[in-house]
Write a protein that holds these residues in place. Structure first.
Motif, PDB file in Angstrom:
ATOM      1  N   LEU A 151       0.832  -1.209   0.000  1.00  0.00           N
ATOM      2  CA  LEU A 151       0.000   0.000   0.000  1.00  0.00           C
ATOM      3  C   LEU A 151       0.869   1.262   0.000  1.00  0.00           C
ATOM      4  CD1 LEU A 151      -2.819   1.237   0.145  1.00  0.00           C
ATOM      5  CD2 LEU A 151      -2.672   1.095   2.630  1.00  0.00           C
ATOM      6  N   LEU A 152       1.907   1.272   0.816  1.00  0.00           N
ATOM      7  CA  LEU A 152       2.816   2.426   0.853  1.00  0.00           C
ATOM      8  C   LEU A 152       3.544   2.606  -0.478  1.00  0.00           C
ATOM      9  CD1 LEU A 152       4.351   2.153   4.421  1.00  0.00           C
ATOM     10  CD2 LEU A 152       2.718   3.837   3.606  1.00  0.00           C
ATOM     11  N   LEU A 153       3.979   1.518  -1.094  1.00  0.00           N
ATOM     12  CA  LEU A 153       4.654   1.614  -2.391  1.00  0.00           C
ATOM     13  C   LEU A 153       3.715   2.170  -3.461  1.00  0.00           C
ATOM     14  CD1 LEU A 153       6.728  -1.687  -2.359  1.00  0.00           C
ATOM     15  CD2 LEU A 153       7.576   0.657  -2.122  1.00  0.00           C
ATOM     16  N   PHE A 154       2.453   1.737  -3.454  1.00  0.00           N
ATOM     17  CA  PHE A 154       1.473   2.247  -4.411  1.00  0.00           C
ATOM     18  C   PHE A 154       1.243   3.747  -4.199  1.00  0.00           C
ATOM     19  CE2 PHE A 154      -2.994   3.165  -5.500  1.00  0.00           C
ATOM     20  CZ  PHE A 154      -2.928   2.943  -6.875  1.00  0.00           C
ATOM     21  N   LEU A 155       1.099   4.170  -2.945  1.00  0.00           N
ATOM     22  CA  LEU A 155       0.914   5.605  -2.658  1.00  0.00           C
ATOM     23  C   LEU A 155       2.136   6.414  -3.078  1.00  0.00           C
ATOM     24  CD1 LEU A 155      -0.874   5.473   0.804  1.00  0.00           C
ATOM     25  CD2 LEU A 155      -1.868   6.110  -1.400  1.00  0.00           C
ATOM     26  N   LEU A 156       3.327   5.889  -2.850  1.00  0.00           N
ATOM     27  CA  LEU A 156       4.555   6.569  -3.275  1.00  0.00           C
ATOM     28  C   LEU A 156       4.593   6.707  -4.796  1.00  0.00           C
ATOM     29  CD1 LEU A 156       7.319   7.725  -2.436  1.00  0.00           C
ATOM     30  CD2 LEU A 156       8.234   5.423  -2.698  1.00  0.00           C
ATOM     31  N   TRP A 157       4.196   5.674  -5.505  1.00  0.00           N
ATOM     32  CA  TRP A 157       4.148   5.715  -6.967  1.00  0.00           C
ATOM     33  C   TRP A 157       3.167   6.794  -7.441  1.00  0.00           C
ATOM     34  CZ3 TRP A 157       0.060   4.448 -10.284  1.00  0.00           C
ATOM     35  CH2 TRP A 157       0.387   4.411 -11.646  1.00  0.00           C
ATOM     36  N   VAL A 199       2.191   9.529  -5.818  1.00  0.00           N
ATOM     37  CA  VAL A 199       2.735  10.854  -5.499  1.00  0.00           C
ATOM     38  C   VAL A 199       3.819  11.237  -6.506  1.00  0.00           C
ATOM     39  CG1 VAL A 199       4.116  12.124  -3.792  1.00  0.00           C
ATOM     40  CG2 VAL A 199       2.126  10.797  -3.061  1.00  0.00           C
ATOM     41  N   ARG A 200       4.691  10.323  -6.856  1.00  0.00           N
ATOM     42  CA  ARG A 200       5.755  10.613  -7.832  1.00  0.00           C
ATOM     43  C   ARG A 200       5.161  10.906  -9.203  1.00  0.00           C
ATOM     44  NH1 ARG A 200      10.664   6.826  -8.017  1.00  0.00           N
ATOM     45  NH2 ARG A 200      11.417   8.602  -9.164  1.00  0.00           N
ATOM     46  N   LYS A 201       4.159  10.152  -9.577  1.00  0.00           N
ATOM     47  CA  LYS A 201       3.511  10.370 -10.870  1.00  0.00           C
ATOM     48  C   LYS A 201       2.839  11.746 -10.891  1.00  0.00           C
ATOM     49  CE  LYS A 201       0.924   7.921 -14.307  1.00  0.00           C
ATOM     50  NZ  LYS A 201       1.917   7.842 -15.327  1.00  0.00           N
ATOM     51  N   TRP A 202       2.192  12.090  -9.794  1.00  0.00           N
ATOM     52  CA  TRP A 202       1.517  13.394  -9.705  1.00  0.00           C
ATOM     53  C   TRP A 202       2.528  14.536  -9.774  1.00  0.00           C
ATOM     54  CZ3 TRP A 202       1.487  17.020  -5.574  1.00  0.00           C
ATOM     55  CH2 TRP A 202       0.561  18.065  -5.739  1.00  0.00           C
ATOM     56  N   ARG A 203       3.655  14.401  -9.049  1.00  0.00           N
ATOM     57  CA  ARG A 203       4.674  15.453  -9.039  1.00  0.00           C
ATOM     58  C   ARG A 203       5.381  15.587 -10.385  1.00  0.00           C
ATOM     59  NH1 ARG A 203       7.808  15.293  -3.267  1.00  0.00           N
ATOM     60  NH2 ARG A 203       6.112  16.192  -2.066  1.00  0.00           N
ATOM     61  N   SER A 204       5.519  14.513 -11.134  1.00  0.00           N
ATOM     62  CA  SER A 204       6.226  14.574 -12.412  1.00  0.00           C
ATOM     63  C   SER A 204       5.311  14.983 -13.566  1.00  0.00           C
ATOM     64  CB  SER A 204       6.873  13.225 -12.721  1.00  0.00           C
ATOM     65  OG  SER A 204       5.857  12.251 -12.955  1.00  0.00           O
ATOM     66  N   GLY A 205       4.098  15.287 -13.270  1.00  0.00           N
ATOM     67  CA  GLY A 205       3.195  15.747 -14.322  1.00  0.00           C
ATOM     68  C   GLY A 205       2.147  14.707 -14.641  1.00  0.00           C
ATOM     69  N   GLY A 206       2.361  13.527 -14.246  1.00  0.00           N
ATOM     70  CA  GLY A 206       1.370  12.477 -14.417  1.00  0.00           C
ATOM     71  C   GLY A 206       1.004  12.250 -15.860  1.00  0.00           C
ATOM     72  N   CYS A 207      -0.210  11.969 -16.109  1.00  0.00           N
ATOM     73  CA  CYS A 207      -0.736  11.716 -17.446  1.00  0.00           C
ATOM     74  C   CYS A 207      -0.961  13.064 -18.129  1.00  0.00           C
ATOM     75  CB  CYS A 207      -2.030  10.916 -17.342  1.00  0.00           C
ATOM     76  SG  CYS A 207      -2.683  10.424 -18.933  1.00  0.00           S
ATOM     77  N   ARG A 208      -0.365  13.313 -19.297  1.00  0.00           N
ATOM     78  CA  ARG A 208      -0.410  14.612 -19.969  1.00  0.00           C
ATOM     79  C   ARG A 208      -1.842  15.004 -20.353  1.00  0.00           C
ATOM     80  NH1 ARG A 208       4.059  16.470 -18.327  1.00  0.00           N
ATOM     81  NH2 ARG A 208       5.881  15.358 -19.006  1.00  0.00           N
ATOM     82  N   SER A 209      -2.648  14.097 -20.814  1.00  0.00           N
ATOM     83  CA  SER A 209      -3.996  14.456 -21.261  1.00  0.00           C
ATOM     84  C   SER A 209      -4.852  14.934 -20.096  1.00  0.00           C
ATOM     85  CB  SER A 209      -4.666  13.279 -21.961  1.00  0.00           C
ATOM     86  OG  SER A 209      -4.819  12.212 -21.048  1.00  0.00           O
ATOM     87  N   ALA A 210      -4.565  14.515 -18.916  1.00  0.00           N
ATOM     88  CA  ALA A 210      -5.358  14.914 -17.766  1.00  0.00           C
ATOM     89  C   ALA A 210      -5.013  16.333 -17.325  1.00  0.00           C
ATOM     90  CB  ALA A 210      -5.143  13.948 -16.621  1.00  0.00           C
TER      91      ALA A 210
END
Length: 192
Positions: free
Chosen positions: A146-152, A154-165
């Protein structure tokens, strides 16, 4: 011959009249060992003694006892500071003597006398180390993914995540607006 047969019958009757005594041994919370005979003496005038395997008297018929070993005694019990693997109990009441042997494997008490190590989370919540270890491992196995999924996330959100969104809608410029309107009317002039 009749006299011999009569003596055998008398000895058998005396043996049958002699009570059979059993001995029980219990360990108390303070670490002492109580050896107790199953049947109390029928008369307060009875005398009793306790001997160890070597024949050393630890409680004699007059009630004298070894203060280094015996904590208390009665006519049918003795409490010892340490475990003795064998004690012989002797009692005489009105000329009739009875004996009982008390045997125990002291190593069984030694193994069980060490309580398991305890892990306490508070004054009222304690458990043994095995249960604490299994619980901690189960918590890690459950919480770590669960912690690894949440960390993933957060990193995706900080790096810009999905461009279309994250693309922002901007209305078309005036030139594009005119062109769209003209396409709708079907009168588009193309330069030649």
């Amino acid at each position: 011959m009749k006299e011999a047969a009569l003596l055998i019958v008398l000895f058998s009757a005396a043996a049958a009249a002699t009570p059979h005594l059993n001995c029980s041994i219990t360990k108390s919370n303070n670490g002492s060992f109580r050896h107790q005979i199953s049947e109390e003496p029928s008369s307060p005038k009875c005398t009793a003694s306790w001997e160890d395997r070597n024949g050393t008297v630890i409680v004699d018929i007059l009630g004298k006892y070894d203060h280094h070993l015996v904590t208390s005694h009665t006519l049918h019990s003795v409490t010892l500071k340490d475990c003795k693997d064998f004690l012989l109990y002797k009692r005489e009441c009105d000329g009739v003597q009875v004996k009982a042997s008390c045997s125990v494997n002291c190593s069984l008490f030694a193994v069980n006398s060490h309580p398991p190590s305890r892990v306490c989370l508070s004054l009222n919540i304690c458990t043994d180390t095995v249960t604490a270890g299994v619980s901690a491992a189960a918590a890690i196995v459950t919480v770590l993914p669960l912690l690894l999924f949440l960390l993933w996330l957060v990193r995706k959100w900080r790096s810009g995540g999905c461009r279309s969104a994250h693309e922002i809608y901007t209305p078309p410029s005036e030139q594009e607006q005119v062109r769209i309107e003209m396409e709708g009317k079907g009168t588009i002039k193309t330069p030649q």
